[in-house]
Design a protein around this motif. Sequence first.
Motif, PDB file in Angstrom:
ATOM      1  N   MET A  66       0.810  -1.232   0.009  1.00 48.88           N
ATOM      2  CA  MET A  66      -0.123   0.042   0.085  1.00 48.88           C
ATOM      3  C   MET A  66       0.834   1.224   0.018  1.00 48.88           C
ATOM      4  N   ASP A  67       0.251   2.332  -0.463  1.00 45.03           N
ATOM      5  CA  ASP A  67       1.161   3.643  -0.565  1.00 45.03           C
ATOM      6  C   ASP A  67      -0.118   4.647  -0.912  1.00 45.03           C
ATOM      7  N   LYS A  68       0.143   5.501  -0.153  1.00 42.18           N
ATOM      8  CA  LYS A  68      -0.996   6.875  -0.123  1.00 42.18           C
ATOM      9  C   LYS A  68      -2.492   6.313  -0.195  1.00 42.18           C
ATOM     10  N   GLY A  69      -2.748   5.135   0.680  1.00 40.38           N
ATOM     11  CA  GLY A  69      -4.229   4.779   0.875  1.00 40.38           C
ATOM     12  C   GLY A  69      -4.663   3.809  -0.429  1.00 40.38           C
ATOM     13  N   ASP A  70      -3.764   3.289  -1.181  1.00 36.92           N
ATOM     14  CA  ASP A  70      -4.324   2.344  -2.559  1.00 36.92           C
ATOM     15  C   ASP A  70      -3.136   1.380  -2.276  1.00 36.92           C
ATOM     16  N   ILE A  71      -3.715   0.262  -3.143  1.00 38.02           N
ATOM     17  CA  ILE A  71      -2.881  -0.805  -3.473  1.00 38.02           C
ATOM     18  C   ILE A  71      -2.031  -0.516  -4.736  1.00 38.02           C
ATOM     19  N   VAL A  72      -0.743  -0.368  -4.420  1.00 37.38           N
ATOM     20  CA  VAL A  72       0.183  -0.379  -5.606  1.00 37.38           C
ATOM     21  C   VAL A  72       0.982  -1.497  -6.249  1.00 37.38           C
ATOM     22  N   GLU A  73       0.711  -2.588  -5.336  1.00 35.68           N
ATOM     23  CA  GLU A  73       1.371  -3.893  -5.790  1.00 35.68           C
ATOM     24  C   GLU A  73       0.714  -5.187  -5.236  1.00 35.68           C
TER      25      GLU A  73
END
Length: 603
Positions: A569-576
């Motif tokens: 997660m990064d900045k409230g979202d799934i990035v990977e």
Amino acid sequence: MAANNKPVMGRMGAPVAKPKNIWGTVKRLMRYMKKSSLQIALTVAIAIGGTVMQVFSPKLLGSATTVIFDGLGSHTGIDFALLRTILLSVAALYAGAFVSSFLQQRIMTVVSQKTTYTLRNELKAKMNRVPVSYFDKRQNGDLMSVAVNDVDNVVTNLQQSLTALISSAVIVVGVVWMMLSISPLLTLLAAIMLPGSLLVMKLITPKTKKYSKEYYTSLGRLNSQIEETYQGFTVVKSFNGEEEALKKFDEVNTGMYETGWKARFIGGISMPGMLLVQNIIYVLIAAVGCVNVVSGAITIGNMQAFLQYSLQFSQPLMQFSQIWSSILSMIASAERVFEMLDAEEMSETKTEYAKHEDEIAKVVFEHVKFSYTDTPLMTDFSMEVEDGQMVAIVGHTGAGKTTLINLLERFYEIQDGSLRIDGEDIRNVERQTLRRRIGMVLQDTWLFSGTIYDNIKYGNESATDEQIYAAAKAAYADDFIQKLPDGYNTVLNEDAGNISQGQRQLITIARAFVSDPEILILDEATSNVDSRTELVIQQAMKRLLKGRTSFVVAHRLSTIYDADRILVMDKGDIVETGTHRELLAQNGTYADIYNSQFAGNAA
């Protein structure tokens, strides 16, 4: 009566607040006393009876003086039979007044304690209904100060002030009536005390009001500072922060001293000021009264009685300033209590999302939006977790890992979208029902003062002894518990400092076993223990995870290599997203985190 109105400076030197709604708060407080209406009515009746006895006593004593005076000037001498009857009557009245005062205090003690008992129960229940955000915005010390100090201030002043007000009101009425029966002229002179006393109160009361409420607010701030320093005592010592801690404490203490002596001085001059008014009027009454006695308009006994009545008349007026200060202090505390009782509660609103009967996934985040402030954290978050999957959540600080858990537990409400478990939006499920299905093992262990047995049973109050022991064995806690002198009956102290950190964590895992949840949330539970204990805890956690849908917030990636799915997660979202091997092969954010930890470990 001493007024409990010690003030302190407001936060950061801000102006000190005063009670906002005096009569509204009084009316609301009176509603809490409805159940004690009969006792209050009885107290009023007893107060009237006792005050009437006090009012008649000076008149009878004056009659005794007249009997002696007339007897000394006559050939027949003093009528001792009549004198004895009068004195016995006075003694009976004084005894009755004593019994009346005792009964008033006794009954009002019960009434005030019942009232605060109700207040404390409501406060405790309220704390279970407010959202987590309420505690995030307030200091623990301030909340404790409201629940303990403010409620205690209400009961103390309620008990003293209400009884004193009733007695004072009856005394004023009775004394005025008796004084009028003796001399309307002297009564008029005595009445001058009223505007004089009111003038003194008018000059002093605004200052007293100014300093009432903020005292307990600041006391809460002081409690928080002491609590923080105590909890972080080791850190303070380690970083040589003693001087800074003392400096901060001295700032608050100095503010309390400066405003405290001013308030005590201002509150203290009310009594001498009113006493000065009383003495001036007393001398005036005595001078005019002597002329009336010499002229034969008033008997010497009645003059003696009138002087006593003038003192009784002034006493309630003098007390009233002190009573009023106590009432203001009580109102200030009551307002803080009511502010907490009026705090916004968690809503149980239903949503328009119908249950997805055919949904296969165990947990579904669908287009979820959420923010703690005006800045969005999750703008369009979606995720599905299958039944029995172990999902690990990783990311840098502030990425949203804890937020995801808070939303799943309904510590905070999503602002848009849908969050479903078994196809049903969690907002359509009562919080208690939802949380019975979810278990948590956190990095920071929480155990209460009590036996180990009770701490494990906290996960399921209906658990049997066999279930408690089985849970402890499954969590690898039974071995060390059996070696303790009192075994499962070993009493943990306030911070469970009489057992190790690893042992505390094993007990929390046993507690999760007892709760037998469908969904399990783990927040890196091995980061504060040694390597050997970490292996034991990991084995216990593997047992706990087996067959359950789980969310593991991971700080050390070595604990999640076997996860069915890893979310970065990064900045409230799934990035990977993917398995450990898949994410390493992508050579993205996860690989960066892994390599930084590996490099750090290698170094």
